[in-house]
Design an enzyme around this catalytic site. Sequence first.
Site, PDB file in Angstrom:
ATOM      1  N   ARG A 192      -0.798   5.814   8.779  1.00 43.03           N
ATOM      2  CA  ARG A 192       0.619   5.932   9.118  1.00 43.03           C
ATOM      3  C   ARG A 192       0.738   5.722  10.625  1.00 43.03           C
ATOM      4  O   ARG A 192      -0.214   5.963  11.376  1.00 43.03           O
ATOM      5  CB  ARG A 192       1.164   7.314   8.750  1.00 43.03           C
ATOM      6  CG  ARG A 192       1.039   7.683   7.275  1.00 43.03           C
ATOM      7  CD  ARG A 192       1.553   9.108   7.046  1.00 43.03           C
ATOM      8  NE  ARG A 192       1.513   9.502   5.645  1.00 43.03           N
ATOM      9  CZ  ARG A 192       0.512  10.190   5.079  1.00 43.03           C
ATOM     10  NH1 ARG A 192      -0.523  10.566   5.824  1.00 43.03           N
ATOM     11  NH2 ARG A 192       0.552  10.502   3.802  1.00 43.03           N
ATOM     12  N   LYS A 233       0.060  14.227   7.545  1.00 39.83           N
ATOM     13  CA  LYS A 233       1.229  15.082   7.355  1.00 39.83           C
ATOM     14  C   LYS A 233       0.800  16.539   7.221  1.00 39.83           C
ATOM     15  O   LYS A 233      -0.199  16.844   6.575  1.00 39.83           O
ATOM     16  CB  LYS A 233       1.994  14.646   6.108  1.00 39.83           C
ATOM     17  CG  LYS A 233       2.720  13.316   6.269  1.00 39.83           C
ATOM     18  CD  LYS A 233       3.560  13.009   5.045  1.00 39.83           C
ATOM     19  CE  LYS A 233       4.389  11.750   5.243  1.00 39.83           C
ATOM     20  NZ  LYS A 233       5.221  11.446   4.078  1.00 39.83           N
ATOM     21  N   ARG A 243      -0.118  -0.681   6.157  1.00 37.09           N
ATOM     22  CA  ARG A 243      -0.647   0.399   5.307  1.00 37.09           C
ATOM     23  C   ARG A 243      -0.525   0.014   3.831  1.00 37.09           C
ATOM     24  O   ARG A 243      -1.459   0.177   3.048  1.00 37.09           O
ATOM     25  CB  ARG A 243       0.117   1.686   5.613  1.00 37.09           C
ATOM     26  CG  ARG A 243      -0.241   2.902   4.732  1.00 37.09           C
ATOM     27  CD  ARG A 243       0.469   4.121   5.312  1.00 37.09           C
ATOM     28  NE  ARG A 243       0.559   5.237   4.398  1.00 37.09           N
ATOM     29  CZ  ARG A 243      -0.374   6.171   4.261  1.00 37.09           C
ATOM     30  NH1 ARG A 243      -1.505   6.084   4.960  1.00 37.09           N
ATOM     31  NH2 ARG A 243      -0.211   7.190   3.427  1.00 37.09           N
ATOM     32  N   TYR A 278       1.223   1.497  -6.175  1.00 35.36           N
ATOM     33  CA  TYR A 278       0.524   0.250  -5.890  1.00 35.36           C
ATOM     34  C   TYR A 278       0.088  -0.481  -7.153  1.00 35.36           C
ATOM     35  O   TYR A 278      -0.142  -1.691  -7.120  1.00 35.36           O
ATOM     36  CB  TYR A 278      -0.679   0.525  -4.973  1.00 35.36           C
ATOM     37  CG  TYR A 278      -0.221   0.991  -3.623  1.00 35.36           C
ATOM     38  CD1 TYR A 278       0.360   0.105  -2.714  1.00 35.36           C
ATOM     39  CD2 TYR A 278      -0.302   2.334  -3.266  1.00 35.36           C
ATOM     40  CE1 TYR A 278       0.823   0.544  -1.486  1.00 35.36           C
ATOM     41  CE2 TYR A 278       0.156   2.781  -2.037  1.00 35.36           C
ATOM     42  CZ  TYR A 278       0.723   1.877  -1.161  1.00 35.36           C
ATOM     43  OH  TYR A 278       1.196   2.305   0.044  1.00 35.36           O
ATOM     44  N   HIS A 315      -2.636  10.752   0.484  1.00 34.53           N
ATOM     45  CA  HIS A 315      -1.561  11.146  -0.424  1.00 34.53           C
ATOM     46  C   HIS A 315      -1.914  12.463  -1.092  1.00 34.53           C
ATOM     47  O   HIS A 315      -3.014  12.618  -1.624  1.00 34.53           O
ATOM     48  CB  HIS A 315      -1.341  10.084  -1.515  1.00 34.53           C
ATOM     49  CG  HIS A 315      -0.659   8.857  -1.025  1.00 34.53           C
ATOM     50  ND1 HIS A 315      -0.720   7.645  -1.684  1.00 34.53           N
ATOM     51  CD2 HIS A 315       0.121   8.635   0.072  1.00 34.53           C
ATOM     52  CE1 HIS A 315      -0.017   6.743  -1.015  1.00 34.53           C
ATOM     53  NE2 HIS A 315       0.495   7.320   0.045  1.00 34.53           N
ATOM     54  N   HIS A 371       4.073   0.306   8.588  1.00 29.14           N
ATOM     55  CA  HIS A 371       3.842   0.739   7.210  1.00 29.14           C
ATOM     56  C   HIS A 371       3.492  -0.442   6.304  1.00 29.14           C
ATOM     57  O   HIS A 371       2.818  -0.261   5.282  1.00 29.14           O
ATOM     58  CB  HIS A 371       5.088   1.467   6.685  1.00 29.14           C
ATOM     59  CG  HIS A 371       4.760   2.785   6.042  1.00 29.14           C
ATOM     60  ND1 HIS A 371       4.197   3.830   6.733  1.00 29.14           N
ATOM     61  CD2 HIS A 371       4.885   3.213   4.756  1.00 29.14           C
ATOM     62  CE1 HIS A 371       4.013   4.852   5.918  1.00 29.14           C
ATOM     63  NE2 HIS A 371       4.410   4.499   4.709  1.00 29.14           N
TER      64      HIS A 371
END
Length: 298
Positions: free
Chosen positions: A148, A172, A247, A279, A270, A244
């Site tokens: 990210r 995150k 990514r 994806y 994730h 992004h």
Amino acid sequence: MKWEHALKDYKLYLKIERGLSINSINSYALDVKKLMEFLEFNNINTSPISITKETLQQFIYDIAKVVNARTQSRIISGLRSFFNYLIFEDYRTDNPLELIESPKIGRKLPDTLSIEDINRLIEAIDLSKPEGERNRAILETLYSCGLRVSELTNLKISDLFFEEGFIKVTGKGDKQRFVPIVDSAQKYIIIYKDSVRNQLSIQKGHEDTLFLNRRGKQLTRAMIFTIIKQLAVKIDLNKTISPHTLRHSFATHLLENGADLRTIQLMLGHESITTTEIYVHVDKSHLKNVLHTFHPRK
């Protein structure tokens, strides 16, 4: 209980109890502030404890006039979280948004670049300028590790474990993970670090930050966006791209070449495998390939 007091306590809860990043906390707080502005504008005198489902329906109807379904859904989700917090703290016994449905939205598939497009972007970097080596290292790192943009800008020299072939990434909620990094990305980071970065007058507090601007300070997220957008214009790339996009391309290309979703999930950071599953929808041919490769009656 006043809205300002409830919002302040809620932000503290998100930081301490849930360990969210500043960006995530501000996003949640913004949803509550939108509701507060609506109440003030319409002279509706109610508190977080006494607000009703009907008032919230009015608010949702109001925002639906100016935002798309995806944004509307996100705001509703943010407010659900706020009222769940009030229940958690025993301020309320119910969530007034419990029975309010979010609008139906299609699953947005991420934009991706071909390997050729990524090569063209990197080749368009002007290496005759000092920032050229830095920008090449940035793009190589974004694509090599699927970071990210905030993870890239916060990357430290002390996070580089090149002998082991990994970098330590803070994602995150300040959650850390180790991500493998390919030899080429390592090479360009070392070139930048040894030939460009060490020539800068590094500002106090940024001594360990890897990617710096000309003034010796940490690069901003906006600067990374600008670098990539300018390169896209330079090669006449007919796509709107961002950090992004690299990514997404990283994950899609791994999947296309046979990587499993669980491995991709770990590298992307994730929390849920369902986030990574998007994806699969980008390239459904991968599913056919897996079937024909591994099914006993192929």
